[in-house]
Scaffold this motif. Structure first.
Motif, PDB file in Angstrom:
ATOM      1  N   ILE A  77       0.855  -1.182   0.000  1.00  0.00           N
ATOM      2  CA  ILE A  77       0.000   0.000   0.000  1.00  0.00           C
ATOM      3  C   ILE A  77       0.895   1.237   0.000  1.00  0.00           C
ATOM      4  CG2 ILE A  77      -1.666   1.344   1.340  1.00  0.00           C
ATOM      5  CD1 ILE A  77      -2.721  -1.348   2.421  1.00  0.00           C
ATOM      6  N   TYR A  78       0.595   2.158  -0.902  1.00  0.00           N
ATOM      7  CA  TYR A  78       1.295   3.442  -0.972  1.00  0.00           C
ATOM      8  C   TYR A  78       0.300   4.538  -0.599  1.00  0.00           C
ATOM      9  CZ  TYR A  78       4.905   1.055  -3.663  1.00  0.00           C
ATOM     10  OH  TYR A  78       5.897   0.193  -4.059  1.00  0.00           O
ATOM     11  N   THR A  79       0.683   5.425   0.314  1.00  0.00           N
ATOM     12  CA  THR A  79      -0.167   6.567   0.645  1.00  0.00           C
ATOM     13  C   THR A  79       0.500   7.835   0.139  1.00  0.00           C
ATOM     14  OG1 THR A  79       0.832   7.017   2.799  1.00  0.00           O
ATOM     15  CG2 THR A  79      -0.999   5.411   2.747  1.00  0.00           C
ATOM     16  N   ARG A  80      -0.262   8.912   0.103  1.00  0.00           N
ATOM     17  CA  ARG A  80       0.247  10.193  -0.383  1.00  0.00           C
ATOM     18  C   ARG A  80       0.896  11.019   0.717  1.00  0.00           C
ATOM     19  NH1 ARG A  80      -0.026   7.232  -3.517  1.00  0.00           N
ATOM     20  NH2 ARG A  80      -1.944   6.632  -4.521  1.00  0.00           N
ATOM     21  N   PHE A  81       0.993  10.460   1.905  1.00  0.00           N
ATOM     22  CA  PHE A  81       1.497  11.223   3.042  1.00  0.00           C
ATOM     23  C   PHE A  81       3.014  11.134   3.104  1.00  0.00           C
ATOM     24  CE2 PHE A  81      -2.674   9.418   3.937  1.00  0.00           C
ATOM     25  CZ  PHE A  81      -3.397  10.605   3.972  1.00  0.00           C
ATOM     26  N   ILE A  82       3.660  12.286   3.044  1.00  0.00           N
ATOM     27  CA  ILE A  82       5.118  12.319   3.080  1.00  0.00           C
ATOM     28  C   ILE A  82       5.589  12.074   4.507  1.00  0.00           C
ATOM     29  CG2 ILE A  82       7.144  13.774   2.683  1.00  0.00           C
ATOM     30  CD1 ILE A  82       5.459  15.077   0.404  1.00  0.00           C
ATOM     31  N   ASP A  83       4.872  12.620   5.466  1.00  0.00           N
ATOM     32  CA  ASP A  83       5.168  12.368   6.877  1.00  0.00           C
ATOM     33  C   ASP A  83       4.241  11.262   7.363  1.00  0.00           C
ATOM     34  OD1 ASP A  83       7.114  14.407   6.999  1.00  0.00           O
ATOM     35  OD2 ASP A  83       5.552  15.919   7.266  1.00  0.00           O
ATOM     36  N   LYS A  84       4.088  11.148   8.653  1.00  0.00           N
ATOM     37  CA  LYS A  84       3.228  10.122   9.243  1.00  0.00           C
ATOM     38  C   LYS A  84       1.777  10.302   8.767  1.00  0.00           C
ATOM     39  CE  LYS A  84       1.828   8.217  13.609  1.00  0.00           C
ATOM     40  NZ  LYS A  84       0.995   8.643  14.689  1.00  0.00           N
ATOM     41  N   GLU A  85       1.149   9.204   8.451  1.00  0.00           N
ATOM     42  CA  GLU A  85      -0.245   9.239   8.008  1.00  0.00           C
ATOM     43  C   GLU A  85      -1.158   9.666   9.161  1.00  0.00           C
ATOM     44  OE1 GLU A  85      -3.671   6.345   6.041  1.00  0.00           O
ATOM     45  OE2 GLU A  85      -1.707   5.513   6.482  1.00  0.00           O
ATOM     46  N   PRO A  86      -1.990  10.680   8.934  1.00  0.00           N
ATOM     47  CA  PRO A  86      -2.894  11.121  10.007  1.00  0.00           C
ATOM     48  C   PRO A  86      -4.102  10.193  10.129  1.00  0.00           C
ATOM     49  CG  PRO A  86      -3.291  12.407   8.045  1.00  0.00           C
ATOM     50  CD  PRO A  86      -2.119  11.489   7.737  1.00  0.00           C
ATOM     51  N   ASN A  87      -4.711  10.212  11.289  1.00  0.00           N
ATOM     52  CA  ASN A  87      -5.991   9.529  11.437  1.00  0.00           C
ATOM     53  C   ASN A  87      -7.008  10.284  10.589  1.00  0.00           C
ATOM     54  OD1 ASN A  87      -4.727   7.899  13.269  1.00  0.00           O
ATOM     55  ND2 ASN A  87      -5.561   8.927  15.052  1.00  0.00           N
ATOM     56  N   ILE A  88      -7.937   9.560  10.007  1.00  0.00           N
ATOM     57  CA  ILE A  88      -8.896  10.170   9.083  1.00  0.00           C
ATOM     58  C   ILE A  88      -9.658  11.312   9.750  1.00  0.00           C
ATOM     59  CG2 ILE A  88     -10.963   9.757   7.701  1.00  0.00           C
ATOM     60  CD1 ILE A  88      -9.897   6.832   7.351  1.00  0.00           C
ATOM     61  N   LEU A  89     -10.158  11.083  10.944  1.00  0.00           N
ATOM     62  CA  LEU A  89     -11.000  12.084  11.597  1.00  0.00           C
ATOM     63  C   LEU A  89     -10.214  13.244  12.183  1.00  0.00           C
ATOM     64  CD1 LEU A  89     -13.704   9.805  13.247  1.00  0.00           C
ATOM     65  CD2 LEU A  89     -13.750  10.992  11.044  1.00  0.00           C
ATOM     66  N   ALA A  90      -8.890  13.171  12.151  1.00  0.00           N
ATOM     67  CA  ALA A  90      -8.067  14.281  12.636  1.00  0.00           C
ATOM     68  C   ALA A  90      -7.944  15.387  11.593  1.00  0.00           C
ATOM     69  CB  ALA A  90      -6.678  13.771  13.024  1.00  0.00           C
ATOM     70  N   VAL A  91      -8.371  15.110  10.361  1.00  0.00           N
ATOM     71  CA  VAL A  91      -8.276  16.079   9.279  1.00  0.00           C
ATOM     72  C   VAL A  91      -9.685  16.602   8.993  1.00  0.00           C
ATOM     73  CG1 VAL A  91      -7.579  16.443   6.879  1.00  0.00           C
ATOM     74  CG2 VAL A  91      -6.257  14.892   8.347  1.00  0.00           C
ATOM     75  N   LYS A  92      -9.848  17.897   9.180  1.00  0.00           N
ATOM     76  CA  LYS A  92     -11.186  18.505   9.112  1.00  0.00           C
ATOM     77  C   LYS A  92     -11.935  18.179   7.817  1.00  0.00           C
ATOM     78  CE  LYS A  92     -13.659  22.633  10.204  1.00  0.00           C
ATOM     79  NZ  LYS A  92     -13.842  23.243  11.475  1.00  0.00           N
ATOM     80  N   ARG A  93     -11.264  18.244   6.664  1.00  0.00           N
ATOM     81  CA  ARG A  93     -11.984  18.027   5.394  1.00  0.00           C
ATOM     82  C   ARG A  93     -12.484  16.591   5.243  1.00  0.00           C
ATOM     83  NH1 ARG A  93      -6.576  18.286   3.606  1.00  0.00           N
ATOM     84  NH2 ARG A  93      -5.926  16.512   2.346  1.00  0.00           N
ATOM     85  N   PHE A 132       5.553  10.054  -5.531  1.00  0.00           N
ATOM     86  CA  PHE A 132       6.857   9.671  -6.059  1.00  0.00           C
ATOM     87  C   PHE A 132       7.239   8.218  -5.753  1.00  0.00           C
ATOM     88  CE2 PHE A 132      11.442   9.363  -6.328  1.00  0.00           C
ATOM     89  CZ  PHE A 132      11.640   9.858  -7.601  1.00  0.00           C
ATOM     90  N   LYS A 133       7.069   7.772  -4.515  1.00  0.00           N
ATOM     91  CA  LYS A 133       7.441   6.384  -4.173  1.00  0.00           C
ATOM     92  C   LYS A 133       6.653   5.383  -5.011  1.00  0.00           C
ATOM     93  CE  LYS A 133       9.066   6.881   0.553  1.00  0.00           C
ATOM     94  NZ  LYS A 133       8.823   6.551   1.953  1.00  0.00           N
ATOM     95  N   GLU A 134       5.360   5.627  -5.113  1.00  0.00           N
ATOM     96  CA  GLU A 134       4.541   4.706  -5.906  1.00  0.00           C
ATOM     97  C   GLU A 134       4.982   4.731  -7.363  1.00  0.00           C
ATOM     98  OE1 GLU A 134       0.020   3.819  -7.491  1.00  0.00           O
ATOM     99  OE2 GLU A 134       0.335   5.549  -6.180  1.00  0.00           O
ATOM    100  N   TYR A 135       5.131   5.930  -7.932  1.00  0.00           N
ATOM    101  CA  TYR A 135       5.512   6.029  -9.340  1.00  0.00           C
ATOM    102  C   TYR A 135       6.858   5.367  -9.599  1.00  0.00           C
ATOM    103  CZ  TYR A 135       6.266   7.869 -14.003  1.00  0.00           C
ATOM    104  OH  TYR A 135       6.492   7.973 -15.350  1.00  0.00           O
ATOM    105  N   ALA A 136       7.821   5.589  -8.723  1.00  0.00           N
ATOM    106  CA  ALA A 136       9.144   4.984  -8.879  1.00  0.00           C
ATOM    107  C   ALA A 136       9.058   3.457  -8.850  1.00  0.00           C
ATOM    108  CB  ALA A 136      10.092   5.491  -7.802  1.00  0.00           C
ATOM    109  N   SER A 137       8.099   2.919  -8.108  1.00  0.00           N
ATOM    110  CA  SER A 137       7.967   1.459  -8.003  1.00  0.00           C
ATOM    111  C   SER A 137       7.574   0.811  -9.333  1.00  0.00           C
ATOM    112  CB  SER A 137       6.950   1.085  -6.929  1.00  0.00           C
ATOM    113  OG  SER A 137       5.620   1.268  -7.373  1.00  0.00           O
ATOM    114  N   TYR A 138       7.026   1.598 -10.270  1.00  0.00           N
ATOM    115  CA  TYR A 138       6.609   1.057 -11.562  1.00  0.00           C
ATOM    116  C   TYR A 138       7.760   0.935 -12.559  1.00  0.00           C
ATOM    117  CZ  TYR A 138       1.929   1.774  -9.757  1.00  0.00           C
ATOM    118  OH  TYR A 138       0.799   1.725  -8.979  1.00  0.00           O
TER     119      TYR A 138
END
Length: 154
Positions: A77-93, A132-138
């Motif tokens: 699994i690749y996420t878009r988070f450069i730093d630590k992945e936040p909890n979903i409900l911690a992000v207002k949007r 970038f990490k995901e794209y590089a993996s291809y």
């Protein structure tokens, strides 16, 4: 702060026979939930169909925001988070989301091309937006990128 929300989850169909089934489920996201954790839970529950060759990519999309992807052949699994992945409900949007969609790519190369077409040669934005990490993996070659660039209107 919101402690939990219920969301509808849906995914693309992988073939005509799969179109006959309703893929919608409802899922409760609590304050400890992350998108990668949601992905892992759904993988463990066999929510995603097993496709011949097992070399496909699923992306998790919220409000047209590409959040994470799952490469089935690698089980990664690749996420878009450069730093630590936040909890979903911690992000207002994300506190008001009511649905999550999983988009299907029938091959890793199709996913790589979709990422490339979004950013072109702009590797800085590819990195800045967390792809970038995901794209590089291809392991896309410069020749493939040149072919793809010919189809862009730059």
């Amino acid at each position: 702060m919101v402690n939990e929300i219920e969301v509808m989850i849906d995914r693309d169909s992988v073939c005509m026979g799969d179109d006959a089934d309703d893929h919608r489920i409802f899922y409760t996201i609590d304050k400890a939930s992350t998108f990668s954790g949601l992905f892992k839970t759904l993988i463990d529950r066999n929510y995603f169909p097993h496709v011949a060759g097992n070399d496909v990519v699923w992306t998790l999309v919220v409000n047209d925001e590409d959040i994470a992807s799952f490469k089935t052949a690698e089980g990664k699994i690749y996420t878009r988070f450069i730093d630590k992945e936040p909890n979903i409900l911690a992000v207002k949007r994300w506190q008001a989301i009511d649905h999550i969609r999983f988009h299907y790519y029938s091959s890793p190369l199709k996913r790589a091309k979709a990422i490339f077409m979004k950013f072109g040669r702009d590797k800085f934005h590819l990195w800045h937006e967390g792809f970038f990490k995901e794209y590089a993996s291809y392991k896309v070659t410069e020749e493939m990128e040149e072919e793809w660039l010919e189809t862009l209107d730059l």
